[in-house]
Design a protein around this motif. Sequence first.
Motif, short mmCIF file in Angstrom:
data_model
loop_
_atom_site.label_atom_id
_atom_site.label_comp_id
_atom_site.label_asym_id
_atom_site.label_seq_id
_atom_site.Cartn_x
_atom_site.Cartn_y
_atom_site.Cartn_z
N LYS A 68 31.73 26.13 42.47
CA LYS A 68 30.56 26.98 42.70
C LYS A 68 29.46 26.21 43.41
O LYS A 68 28.83 26.70 44.35
N GLN A 72 28.15 27.37 47.01
CA GLN A 72 26.75 27.79 47.05
C GLN A 72 25.94 26.94 48.03
O GLN A 72 25.15 27.48 48.81
N TYR A 76 27.33 29.28 51.55
CA TYR A 76 26.24 30.26 51.52
C TYR A 76 24.87 29.64 51.82
O TYR A 76 23.83 30.28 51.61
N ILE A 81 24.91 32.29 44.16
CA ILE A 81 26.11 33.14 44.24
C ILE A 81 26.61 33.51 42.86
O ILE A 81 26.25 32.90 41.85
N SER A 101 26.06 40.46 53.85
CA SER A 101 26.46 39.07 53.61
C SER A 101 27.98 39.01 53.66
O SER A 101 28.66 40.02 53.47
N GLU A 103 31.67 38.00 52.10
CA GLU A 103 32.30 38.00 50.78
C GLU A 103 33.52 37.10 50.84
O GLU A 103 34.24 37.07 51.85
N ILE A 166 33.71 36.45 45.37
CA ILE A 166 32.50 35.63 45.40
C ILE A 166 31.50 36.28 46.35
O ILE A 166 31.82 36.59 47.49
N PRO A 168 26.82 36.86 47.02
CA PRO A 168 25.48 36.46 46.62
C PRO A 168 25.10 37.08 45.27
O PRO A 168 25.47 38.23 44.97
N THR A 169 24.37 36.34 44.47
CA THR A 169 23.97 36.80 43.14
C THR A 169 23.26 38.15 43.20
O THR A 169 22.38 38.35 44.03
#
Length: 228
Positions: A68, A72, A76, A81, A101, A103, A166, A168-169
Amino acid sequence: MSDFTRLKELNPHVPFFHIEDQKFKGYGKIIENYDFKDLHPFMEQTVIPAEGNVYVASVPVMENTKLKEAIQSAFYGGMPIEIGYCNGPNSTLNGLEYHKSSEINIAITDLVLLLGRVQDINQNRYDSKNVEAFFIPKGTAIEIYATTLHFGPCKVNPDGFKAVVILPTGTNDPLEEEVVKRTEEDELLFMKNKWLLVHPEREVLVNRGAYPGIIGENIQILYDSSSI
């Protein structure tokens, strides 16, 4: 006969390609410079429901990994994320979504993605004849570009599929307030960072307020002769 060749022969009703085909370059790319093995132990414990896909946007066990941090910070560009998964028995198109965005999808089992282009949406309508199918072998990680229409994977065997997702948060979280609709596109905003068109046959989503903008066939991916 390879699984890809078998599936291609079973599905002449849709343009059908391997993820390594040049055709995929318009939709995304294969990711080869990250090690996703830390996610597999958790995914092995997940189940495939008998009916309906299950989507979990954020799984702390998968997010508490060095992977992660790497995704991240680099992929990204420092954006926060979420790492989750989608498992299910689905075999039909049903809908097409897009995000503002990229994916990442990781195929934990073999699966098929039905893809299209945002540019082919016209007045909030999308003709399913423009959809193309891509076979993704188990273990393959891909980036799906922001301009790529996609939705839940399709199974290629009776057991169903498993995929890591996965984003973006906050993506796919409920909207916190009603959006003032200024443009046609605003009609498609369904959840945070999620614009969605669905096929009218997918009444469960239409009843939840999803925009019934897909015209044409609700494409089904066949995995053996008995599924015809």
